[in-house]
Design a protein around this motif. Structure first.
Motif, PDB file in Angstrom:
ATOM      1  N   UNK A 103       0.846  -1.272   0.167  1.00 36.75           N
ATOM      2  CA  UNK A 103       0.056  -0.058   0.004  1.00 36.75           C
ATOM      3  C   UNK A 103       0.937   1.503   0.021  1.00 36.75           C
ATOM      4  N   UNK A 104       1.802   1.342   1.038  1.00 34.21           N
ATOM      5  CA  UNK A 104       2.573   2.477   0.712  1.00 34.21           C
ATOM      6  C   UNK A 104       3.456   2.530  -0.367  1.00 34.21           C
ATOM      7  N   UNK A 105       4.060   1.585  -1.092  1.00 33.24           N
ATOM      8  CA  UNK A 105       4.552   1.528  -2.446  1.00 33.24           C
ATOM      9  C   UNK A 105       3.573   2.089  -3.460  1.00 33.24           C
ATOM     10  N   UNK A 106       2.364   1.651  -3.359  1.00 29.00           N
ATOM     11  CA  UNK A 106       1.341   2.189  -4.363  1.00 29.00           C
ATOM     12  C   UNK A 106       1.256   3.603  -4.119  1.00 29.00           C
ATOM     13  N   UNK A 107       1.233   4.276  -2.821  1.00 30.61           N
ATOM     14  CA  UNK A 107       0.985   5.712  -2.692  1.00 30.61           C
ATOM     15  C   UNK A 107       2.137   6.293  -2.978  1.00 30.61           C
ATOM     16  N   UNK A 108       3.427   5.830  -2.836  1.00 36.00           N
ATOM     17  CA  UNK A 108       4.394   6.670  -3.323  1.00 36.00           C
ATOM     18  C   UNK A 108       4.553   6.613  -4.774  1.00 36.00           C
ATOM     19  N   UNK A 109       4.098   5.701  -5.481  1.00 36.08           N
ATOM     20  CA  UNK A 109       4.202   5.661  -6.792  1.00 36.08           C
ATOM     21  C   UNK A 109       3.284   6.596  -7.668  1.00 36.08           C
ATOM     22  N   UNK A 110       2.005   6.599  -6.987  1.00 36.53           N
ATOM     23  CA  UNK A 110       0.909   7.740  -7.294  1.00 36.53           C
ATOM     24  C   UNK A 110       1.530   9.178  -7.228  1.00 36.53           C
ATOM     25  N   UNK A 111       1.999   9.235  -6.010  1.00 34.99           N
ATOM     26  CA  UNK A 111       2.725  10.750  -5.685  1.00 34.99           C
ATOM     27  C   UNK A 111       3.639  11.076  -6.719  1.00 34.99           C
ATOM     28  N   UNK A 112       4.589  10.099  -7.132  1.00 34.00           N
ATOM     29  CA  UNK A 112       5.627  10.221  -8.069  1.00 34.00           C
ATOM     30  C   UNK A 112       5.029  10.542  -9.309  1.00 34.00           C
ATOM     31  N   UNK A 113       3.886   9.765  -9.694  1.00 32.11           N
ATOM     32  CA  UNK A 113       3.251  10.120 -11.073  1.00 32.11           C
ATOM     33  C   UNK A 113       2.646  11.404 -11.063  1.00 32.11           C
ATOM     34  N   UNK A 124      -2.052  19.524  -7.284  1.00 26.64           N
ATOM     35  CA  UNK A 124      -1.007  18.494  -7.071  1.00 26.64           C
ATOM     36  C   UNK A 124      -0.762  18.501  -5.416  1.00 26.64           C
ATOM     37  N   UNK A 125      -0.863  19.647  -4.725  1.00 27.50           N
ATOM     38  CA  UNK A 125      -0.803  19.875  -3.137  1.00 27.50           C
ATOM     39  C   UNK A 125      -1.988  18.900  -2.643  1.00 27.50           C
ATOM     40  N   UNK A 126      -3.104  19.328  -3.199  1.00 26.71           N
ATOM     41  CA  UNK A 126      -4.474  18.584  -2.470  1.00 26.71           C
ATOM     42  C   UNK A 126      -4.443  17.127  -2.830  1.00 26.71           C
ATOM     43  N   UNK A 127      -3.991  16.850  -3.936  1.00 24.66           N
ATOM     44  CA  UNK A 127      -4.005  15.267  -4.462  1.00 24.66           C
ATOM     45  C   UNK A 127      -3.052  14.797  -3.564  1.00 24.66           C
ATOM     46  N   UNK A 128      -1.864  15.215  -3.267  1.00 22.28           N
ATOM     47  CA  UNK A 128      -0.912  14.459  -2.561  1.00 22.28           C
ATOM     48  C   UNK A 128      -1.277  14.122  -1.020  1.00 22.28           C
ATOM     49  N   UNK A 133      -3.040  10.966   3.502  1.00 19.47           N
ATOM     50  CA  UNK A 133      -4.006  11.100   4.599  1.00 19.47           C
ATOM     51  C   UNK A 133      -4.709   9.729   4.565  1.00 19.47           C
ATOM     52  N   UNK A 134      -5.127   9.108   3.225  1.00 22.92           N
ATOM     53  CA  UNK A 134      -5.480   7.414   3.219  1.00 22.92           C
ATOM     54  C   UNK A 134      -4.520   6.929   3.604  1.00 22.92           C
ATOM     55  N   UNK A 135      -3.255   6.960   3.319  1.00 23.65           N
ATOM     56  CA  UNK A 135      -2.171   6.232   3.963  1.00 23.65           C
ATOM     57  C   UNK A 135      -2.006   6.232   5.490  1.00 23.65           C
ATOM     58  N   UNK A 136      -2.258   7.327   5.870  1.00 24.78           N
ATOM     59  CA  UNK A 136      -2.333   7.511   7.331  1.00 24.78           C
ATOM     60  C   UNK A 136      -3.460   6.661   8.065  1.00 24.78           C
ATOM     61  N   UNK A 137      -4.370   6.668   7.209  1.00 24.84           N
ATOM     62  CA  UNK A 137      -5.857   5.831   7.845  1.00 24.84           C
ATOM     63  C   UNK A 137      -5.431   4.418   7.972  1.00 24.84           C
ATOM     64  N   UNK A 138      -4.774   3.879   7.058  1.00 26.19           N
ATOM     65  CA  UNK A 138      -4.571   2.482   7.015  1.00 26.19           C
ATOM     66  C   UNK A 138      -3.603   1.907   7.737  1.00 26.19           C
ATOM     67  N   UNK A 139      -2.644   2.702   8.183  1.00 28.48           N
ATOM     68  CA  UNK A 139      -1.375   2.403   8.989  1.00 28.48           C
ATOM     69  C   UNK A 139      -1.737   2.527  10.520  1.00 28.48           C
TER      70      UNK A 139
END
Length: 151
Positions: A103-113, A124-128, A133-139
């Motif tokens: 999940x972390x890797x997917x988020x990092x890849x999305x941010x990189x994209x 861009x800032x709001x999407x990141x 926040x989605x990642x924070x909720x999962x961990x």
């Protein structure tokens, strides 16, 4: 033999082992001492008591040995069961960690994209921030600490 009017005859156990035919005499369990006693009149009860005592002691030792083996085997089994439970728990935690790291890797890849496809800006800032926040909720707290998430 044990016929009426005759004295019992003691046969050394070594002679019994060598012979294959059935006998009705009392088997002397004293070993080589039996040979000397065959010519002497022997008390039937005393010889039988001796034989029973020898057999009782022999089997009592076997029972104690089997009991000890059972106790040690039971302890080993309990230890192995405990080890198996620990391994299963570690395996479960490893699987959970793997899912979270994917999940972390997917988020990092999305941010990189997002950075590659967009030159910058408020959008861009709001999407990141939404992805983070989605990642924070999962961990959970432990995962956040290991990933140094809030730094």
């Amino acid at each position: 033999s044990l016929k009426k009017g005759k004295n019992p005859r003691i046969i050394p156990v070594t002679d019994v082992v060598r012979e294959k035919k059935q006998r009705t005499e009392i088997i002397g369990m004293r070993g080589s001492a039996d040979a000397a006693m065959t010519s002497v009149e022997v008390q039937l009860g005393a010889e039988l008591l001796y034989n029973v005592s020898i057999l009782t002691n022999m089997y009592e030792t076997k029972v104690r040995s089997a009991s000890h083996f059972l106790q040690t085997s039971t302890k080993k089994l309990e230890s192995l069961q405990s080890d198996l439970e620990q391994i299963q728990e570690r395996r479960k935690l490893g699987k959970e960690r793997k899912v979270k790291m994917i999940l972390v890797l997917e988020v990092v890849n999305r941010i990189s994209g997002l950075f590659v496809g967009n030159g910058g800006g408020k959008d861009l800032r709001s999407k990141v921030e939404i992805l983070v926040q989605n990642l924070r909720d999962e961990l959970n707290e432990r995962d956040k600490m290991m990933l140094q998430f809030d730094k």
